[in-house]
Design a protein around this motif. Sequence first.
Motif, PDB file in Angstrom:
ATOM      1  N   TYR A  98       0.864  -1.186   0.000  1.00 35.21           N
ATOM      2  CA  TYR A  98       0.000   0.000   0.000  1.00 35.21           C
ATOM      3  C   TYR A  98       0.902   1.238   0.000  1.00 35.21           C
ATOM      4  CZ  TYR A  98      -3.922   3.015   1.078  1.00 35.21           C
ATOM      5  OH  TYR A  98      -4.886   3.992   1.023  1.00 35.21           O
ATOM      6  N   ASN A  99       1.087   1.796  -1.192  1.00 37.43           N
ATOM      7  CA  ASN A  99       2.103   2.847  -1.359  1.00 37.43           C
ATOM      8  C   ASN A  99       1.485   4.221  -1.642  1.00 37.43           C
ATOM      9  OD1 ASN A  99       1.332   2.277  -4.039  1.00 37.43           O
ATOM     10  ND2 ASN A  99       2.991   0.782  -4.207  1.00 37.43           N
ATOM     11  N   ARG A 100       0.384   4.501  -0.995  1.00 37.37           N
ATOM     12  CA  ARG A 100      -0.332   5.767  -1.228  1.00 37.37           C
ATOM     13  C   ARG A 100       0.499   6.994  -0.870  1.00 37.37           C
ATOM     14  NH1 ARG A 100      -3.782   8.841   2.082  1.00 37.37           N
ATOM     15  NH2 ARG A 100      -5.276  10.071   0.877  1.00 37.37           N
ATOM     16  N   MET A 101       1.313   6.903   0.190  1.00 38.16           N
ATOM     17  CA  MET A 101       2.073   8.073   0.661  1.00 38.16           C
ATOM     18  C   MET A 101       3.429   8.192  -0.022  1.00 38.16           C
ATOM     19  SD  MET A 101       0.077   9.444   2.920  1.00 38.16           S
ATOM     20  CE  MET A 101       1.100  10.625   3.789  1.00 38.16           C
ATOM     21  N   HIS A 102       3.756   7.332  -0.953  1.00 38.10           N
ATOM     22  CA  HIS A 102       5.153   7.174  -1.365  1.00 38.10           C
ATOM     23  C   HIS A 102       5.577   8.074  -2.526  1.00 38.10           C
ATOM     24  CE1 HIS A 102       4.549   3.957   1.461  1.00 38.10           C
ATOM     25  NE2 HIS A 102       5.858   3.794   1.518  1.00 38.10           N
ATOM     26  N   ALA A 103       6.843   7.865  -2.947  1.00 38.62           N
ATOM     27  CA  ALA A 103       7.524   8.808  -3.858  1.00 38.62           C
ATOM     28  C   ALA A 103       7.032   8.699  -5.297  1.00 38.62           C
ATOM     29  CB  ALA A 103       9.028   8.545  -3.811  1.00 38.62           C
ATOM     30  N   ILE A 104       7.124   9.824  -5.999  1.00 39.02           N
ATOM     31  CA  ILE A 104       6.919   9.814  -7.451  1.00 39.02           C
ATOM     32  C   ILE A 104       8.176  10.327  -8.178  1.00 39.02           C
ATOM     33  CG2 ILE A 104       4.397   9.958  -7.449  1.00 39.02           C
ATOM     34  CD1 ILE A 104       4.650  12.990  -7.904  1.00 39.02           C
TER      35      ILE A 104
END
Length: 327
Positions: free
Chosen positions: A143-149
């Motif tokens: 669950y990588n909703r908060m992660h880097a782009i």
Amino acid sequence: MKAFQYTRATTQQSAIDAIAKPGTKIIAGGTNLIDLMKRGVIAPDKLVDINQLPLNSISVNKLGHLHIGALALNSAVAEANLVKDLQPLLAMALNAGASPQLRNMATVGGNMMQRTRCAYFYDTTMPCNKREPGSGCGAIGGYNRMHAIFGASDKCIAVHPSDMCVALAALDATVTVSGRKGQRLIPFTEFHRLPGEHPEMDNTLAAGELITGISIPNNNFAKNSYYLKIRDRQSYAFALTSVAAALEISNGTIKQSRLAMGGVAHKPWRLFDAEKALIGKPATEESFKQAAEIAMQGAKAYEYNKFKLKLAPATLVEALKHAAGLV
Ligand code: SF4
């Protein structure tokens, strides 16, 4: 929690000597460190309390450069008239972080040293290359909703959690550190690092080095700067995306710009190309949208954070509109 030794350093040299030993950590406000210890994410043998060191001053030199000691409290910096008058972007970013209670304990140096809030990093039952190198990354397929782009690697896609650091990256701050080899200066944009092959390393501090302060050079951004943070609730939440925007505008034309984003990368993400694109342009929404398009080049989302591909440029445009006084 594992038992540990606790000592107080009364001189900078004694703190430097102490942290040269493996297994020793500095404690100041402790607002992140104690959480990490309670959860078993880190287990130092010894804590060295540096709160007695004289490193909490806030001053301006003859050139107008603002100097802030590493032990200055986040709340004291945000409320200092010198900061509000000369570098209001920094005050805005600090007030967007954490909660009043945490800002009353957290120090400038500790804010820079805080760890990612990736949930897999804090869950010791999950793989995490940052906590345990070589164990894998729970977030890449999780669950990588908060992660880097931006700037992520196949080892880690975490983001840096600070708001203050986003403003300091935009404002060309410099970090002063001291170690056994003496003092050195690190440009703020080079203090934190991208994960690459070694996500366990958050920054470029050498072993045994102590942050003693930061400096922000004089600038003409006080009138047209803004920190915008988009988050799930209005207080005590980390950024989904944030933007520190600083402009120097003369007769409606942008003379200088500084831009950095938070919530999008393993370090405060400075937008050098977008800054250059704004120079000489009219301070209009159209110019800001063009800059946002440039800023998003190279962005890459994961399964649950695709919304950031739209939210990040929208945050940038909105922050620039506020900075330019258009809203
Ligand atoms: Fe650990 Fe980084 Fe993966 Fe989070 S994103 S689980 S911090 S390696």
